[in-house]
Design an enzyme around this catalytic site. Structure first.
Site, PDB file in Angstrom:
ATOM      1  N   SER A   8       3.989  -2.221  -5.528  1.00  9.69           N
ATOM      2  CA  SER A   8       4.187  -3.375  -4.645  1.00  9.69           C
ATOM      3  C   SER A   8       3.486  -4.626  -5.160  1.00  9.69           C
ATOM      4  O   SER A   8       4.029  -5.734  -5.075  1.00  9.69           O
ATOM      5  CB  SER A   8       3.688  -3.050  -3.238  1.00  9.69           C
ATOM      6  OG  SER A   8       4.361  -1.929  -2.712  1.00  9.69           O
TER       7      SER A   8
ATOM      8  N   HIS B 180      -0.245  -6.567  -1.738  1.00  7.73           N
ATOM      9  CA  HIS B 180       0.876  -7.502  -1.753  1.00  7.73           C
ATOM     10  C   HIS B 180       0.385  -8.934  -1.972  1.00  7.73           C
ATOM     11  O   HIS B 180       0.939  -9.672  -2.783  1.00  7.73           O
ATOM     12  CB  HIS B 180       1.640  -7.428  -0.430  1.00  7.73           C
ATOM     13  CG  HIS B 180       2.245  -6.081  -0.167  1.00  7.73           C
ATOM     14  ND1 HIS B 180       2.823  -5.748   1.039  1.00  7.73           N
ATOM     15  CD2 HIS B 180       2.352  -4.983  -0.955  1.00  7.73           C
ATOM     16  CE1 HIS B 180       3.270  -4.516   0.976  1.00  7.73           C
ATOM     17  NE2 HIS B 180       2.992  -4.027  -0.218  1.00  7.73           N
TER      18      HIS B 180
END
Length: 316
Positions: free
Chosen positions: A181, A233
C-alpha cells in the site's frame, strides 16, 4: 514606347521570403511495461509461498482451518484470527513483515523492503494488485522502468518508515505491518506532483486534477477501515509526492532538442524546464532528505535514548 515592367522578366521577379521553419519534438515513445507486471507476479508468488509456509492444518485442528477440504495445506487461518483470508501473524513475521522490535532491536533493516511484498490475505492482495496494474503500468509506459522502480521502492520505504514510527505510538504487542500500500500510494502521490510540475503539457488541466484528487481521496478513505494501517498510506503518498517532482519532471510544452534542429538554423528555442520546476525539484530533494533522516533518527536514536534512560533508572 511604354516602360518595360520589371516583373515581365522571370529572372528579375521578386518573391516573398520563405517563412521560417517550424521545428517540433517528435512524440515521446512509449516504454514497454515489464517491471510493474514483475512486481505483480512477485507479490502473487510470495502470497502463495506464505500460505505454503503457514500450513494451517499443521498447527491447528483441520476443522478450524478455512476450506481445508478444498485447499489442504494452503487453507486459511480462522476468521477470528485473520478475517482477510490469509496466513497467521507468525508466518508473516518469519517471512519479513515489518515489526519494530525486530527492525530496531535485531537490526533487521531489510524488513523495510520485504514487507512490501507480503500481504495479510486474499482481499488485501487483490485490492493492492488491481491498483498496481491500473496505476503502475501507465506510469511505466510513460516514464520507463528505472524511474518507476526507484519511485516504487523509495515510496514503499517511506510508508514503512512512518508505519513503524506509528507502531511505537500504538504500543500494541505483536503488531506487524505488511503490504504494497505504501508503494502504491507513492505512485498516486507522484501522479499528483507530475500533474503539477508538468502543468504546461496538459490540455484539460481541471478535469485531470479533479479526477486524480477523487481517486486519491477514495484510496485514503480505505485507510480508516479497522486493521488498516493508514500511516503507511500517508508515508508512501508523501514520499511519492515529493519524489514525483524529482523523478517525473518533463520538458515544458514547445521545447525542442538541439538534435532535432537541422544544421545552419539558428532557431529561437524555449528553455527545457520552467523556473517553478527547478524550484519544486530543489525543495523536494531537501524535504525528502530531512524527512528520511528525521524518521530514521527518531526510530534509532530515540529508541537508544529510551533504552539508556531505562538502564539508568534500574541502576539507581
Amino acid at each position: 514606347m511604354g516602360k518595360k515592367s520589371p516583373f515581365s522578366d522571370i529572372e528579375a521577379a521578386r518573391y516573398p521570403p520563405p517563412p521560417p521553419p517550424t521545428f517540433y519534438m517528435p512524440p515521446p515513445t512509449q516504454w514497454f511495461s515489464w517491471l510493474v507486471p514483475l512486481f505483480f507476479l512477485a507479490n502473487i508468488a510470495m502470497f502463495v509461498y506464505s500460505m505454503y509456509i503457514n500450513d494451517c492444518p499443521g498447527y491447528l485442528n483441520e476443522d478450524d482451518c478455512l476450506w481445508y477440504q478444498y485447499l489442504g495445506k494452503f487453507s486459511f487461518q480462522p476468521f477470528n484470527e485473520n478475517p482477510l483470508l490469509g496466513p497467521s501473524v507468525r508466518t508473516l513475521r518469519v517471512l519479513g513483515a515489518l515489526e519494530r522490535d525486530l527492525v530496531v532491536g535485531e537490526n533487521e533493516v531489510w524488513r523495510f523492503i520485504t514487507c512490501m511484498f507480503l500481504h495479510a490475505g486474499v482481499i488485501h492482495l487483490l485490492a493492492n494488485m488491481f491498483s498496481l496494474l491500473f496505476i503502475g503500468v501507465r506510469l511505466e509506459n510513460e516514464f520507463g522502468f528505472l524511474k518507476i522502480g526507484v519511485l516504487y521502492l523509495l515510496s514503499g520505504f517511506g510508508g514503512s518508515l512512518l508505519s513503524i514510527l506509528h507502531m511505537g505510538d500504538v504500543k500494541a504487542p505483536n503488531t506487524v505491518s505488511v503490504g504494497a500500500s505504501g508503494a502504491l500510494f507513492g505512485l498516486l502521490g507522484a501522479m499528483l506532483s507530475e500533474l503539477l510540475t508538468n502543468w504546461t503539457i496538459y490540455l484539460n488541466k481541471c478535469a485531470a486534477l479533479t479526477s486524480l484528487l477523487l481517486i486519491i481521496g477514495l484510496n485514503l478513505a480505505v485507510g480508516f477501515i479497522p486493521h488498516v494501517d493508514n500511516s503507511a498510506h500517508i508515508g508512501g503518498f508523501l514520499s511519492g509526492f515529493f519524489l514525483g517532482f524529482v523523478i517525473l519532471m518533463r520538458p515544458q510544452f514547445g521545447y525542442v532538442n538541439n538534435k532535432y534542429i537541422p544544421p545552419g538554423y539558428d532557431a529561437k528555442r524555449k528553455s527545457k524546464y520552467k523556473g517553478y520546476q527547478y524550484f519544486f525539484l530543489v525543495l523536494s530533494v531537501i524535504t525528502l532528505l530531512i524527512g528520511y533522516a528525521y524518521g530514521l533518527a527518531t526510530l534509532y536514536i530515540g529508541e537508544s535514548n529510551d533504552v539508556f534512560s531505562y538502564l539508568g533508572n534500574t541502576e539507581s
